[in-house]
Design an enzyme around this catalytic site. Structure first.
Site, PDB file in Angstrom:
ATOM      1  N   SER A  24       0.835  -1.200   0.000  1.00 55.41           N
ATOM      2  CA  SER A  24       0.000   0.000   0.000  1.00 55.41           C
ATOM      3  C   SER A  24       0.874   1.256   0.000  1.00 55.41           C
ATOM      4  O   SER A  24       1.707   1.418  -0.891  1.00 55.41           O
ATOM      5  CB  SER A  24      -0.960  -0.039   1.199  1.00 55.41           C
ATOM      6  OG  SER A  24      -1.977   0.923   1.079  1.00 55.41           O
ATOM      7  N   GLU A 146      -9.428  -4.338  -4.813  1.00 59.28           N
ATOM      8  CA  GLU A 146      -8.752  -3.442  -3.876  1.00 59.28           C
ATOM      9  C   GLU A 146      -9.737  -2.585  -3.071  1.00 59.28           C
ATOM     10  O   GLU A 146      -9.621  -2.444  -1.856  1.00 59.28           O
ATOM     11  CB  GLU A 146      -7.792  -2.515  -4.635  1.00 59.28           C
ATOM     12  CG  GLU A 146      -6.589  -3.199  -5.259  1.00 59.28           C
ATOM     13  CD  GLU A 146      -5.473  -3.445  -4.275  1.00 59.28           C
ATOM     14  OE1 GLU A 146      -5.638  -3.169  -3.083  1.00 59.28           O
ATOM     15  OE2 GLU A 146      -4.406  -3.938  -4.709  1.00 59.28           O
ATOM     16  N   HIS A 242      -8.203  -5.039  -0.634  1.00 60.02           N
ATOM     17  CA  HIS A 242      -6.971  -4.397  -0.203  1.00 60.02           C
ATOM     18  C   HIS A 242      -6.586  -4.880   1.196  1.00 60.02           C
ATOM     19  O   HIS A 242      -7.420  -4.951   2.091  1.00 60.02           O
ATOM     20  CB  HIS A 242      -7.171  -2.879  -0.176  1.00 60.02           C
ATOM     21  CG  HIS A 242      -5.922  -2.111   0.100  1.00 60.02           C
ATOM     22  ND1 HIS A 242      -4.861  -2.077  -0.775  1.00 60.02           N
ATOM     23  CD2 HIS A 242      -5.544  -1.339   1.163  1.00 60.02           C
ATOM     24  CE1 HIS A 242      -3.899  -1.319  -0.275  1.00 60.02           C
ATOM     25  NE2 HIS A 242      -4.291  -0.872   0.895  1.00 60.02           N
TER      26      HIS A 242
END
Length: 336
Positions: A24, A146, A242
């Site tokens: 990330s 995500e 995500h």
């Protein structure tokens, strides 16, 4: 990293075989390292999981920092810890700054690396396209869904309106006709799916793919993956969201926050997938080969990480074509 170079031999390591990795925002930092002159020679391999595509201009960063400091009634030179706390306040109401801070405000992202021409001269995609990563081996990828976890945290999962989807397409779709291209490319998609697609693509999926493409076109090596295994948590509603890659990468499937995604009792399927990912990451760090074919711009082969792993052409072909001409520029300060 300089400390590691100077001291790793004392721990049995080799300063010429250092691998860095992150996920990330940390993957965005990893992506920035090849563009940083001071980092040259400090590592030879990099793993970037769900690369965050936001990089700020100095003007945008200074304006956001000034607003964070103003929350404390201070000048923007106070201790970073104080600015971070104020950033949480500013981040919660960033939408009101949309006409000034643009896309960063619409995603409530108050902090990102700053491309200021010295420590970080250019954005990662330009640096790799210019050949900065030719001596670096890259493993990069993203999850399929995500945005779903982030939508759930916002309380919008399954509740995105037509207006919210239209706004997201307008703000984050690439170019003047980005919204139309998404609607044409995904004609059966409803507002929830369109909202998730454009957010996923803008912030994580396409920055990750474009990093691999820039590396490959310039003559460097890249291996690409997509995590497509559906998280069992919340009845599977989060998909391959995500952050799902983090517990799988570290193997901590039954402790702390991962239970939200994987469940209280990890299945044999989850355990097996985690073991395969850890073996691939370790093999890449040791030998530069995670166990599948390197990416190129003709076949575009990627590893799908799922209960039944497979190597196939990059599956998000529609999104790839929508974003193929986008350059991921440094985000500017729009107004003063």
């Amino acid at each position: 990293m300089e400390w590691v170079r100077d001291n790793i031999r004392a721990f049995g390591g080799d300063p010429d075989r250092v691998t860095v990795f992150g996920q990330s925002a940390d993957a965005g930092s990893i992506a920035a390292l090849p563009a940083m002159p001071r980092a040259v020679g400090l590592f030879g391999r990099a793993i970037a999981q769900s690369v965050s595509g936001t990089f700020f201009s100095p003007e945008l960063a200074a304006d956001i920092a000034t607003s964070c400091a103003a929350e404390l009634g201070l000048r923007p030179t106070v201790a970073p810890a104080q600015l971070s706390a104020a950033g949480d306040v500013v981040g919660a109401k960033m939408a009101q700054w949309g006409e000034r801070w643009g896309q960063a405000a619409h995603r409530s992202i108050p902090f990102s690396p700053v491309v200021e021409g010295d420590a970080l001269p250019v954005a990662p995609w330009q640096a790799l396209a210019d050949g900065a990563g030719r001596d670096i081996e890259l493993l990069v990828g993203h999850t399929r869904d995500e945005q779903r976890l982030l939508t759930a945290l916002d309380g919008l999962l399954g509740q995105v309106t037509q207006e919210q989807a239209a706004t997201a397409l307008h703000v984050f779709g690439p170019g003047q006709d980005g919204a139309r291209r998404y609607r044409d490319g995904f004609p059966a998609a409803g507002p929830d799916e369109l909202y998730a697609l454009v957010h996923s693509d803008w912030l994580f999926r396409m920055p990750s793919l474009h990093l691999a493409q820039a590396q490959t076109v310039a003559g460097g090596g890249a291996h690409v993956y997509e995590l497509t295994w559906t998280a069992p948590g919340m009845g599977g509603a989060l998909g391959a969201c995500h952050g799902l890659d983090v517990p799988l990468t570290f193997g901590n499937l039954d402790r702390g926050q991962p239970a939200m995604l994987i469940g209280e009792s990890p299945s044999p399927e989850a355990e097996a997938l985690s073991a395969r990912m850890r073996a691939a990451w370790t093999a890449f760090a040791a030998h530069g080969d995670p166990g599948w074919t390197a990416y190129d711009t003709e076949q575009r082969l990627v590893q799908l990480l799922d209960a039944r792993p497979a190597v196939t052409a990059y599956p998000e072909a529609t999104s790839r074509l929508i974003w193929q001409d986008h350059t991921f520029p440094v985000l500017p300060l729009i107004g003063r």
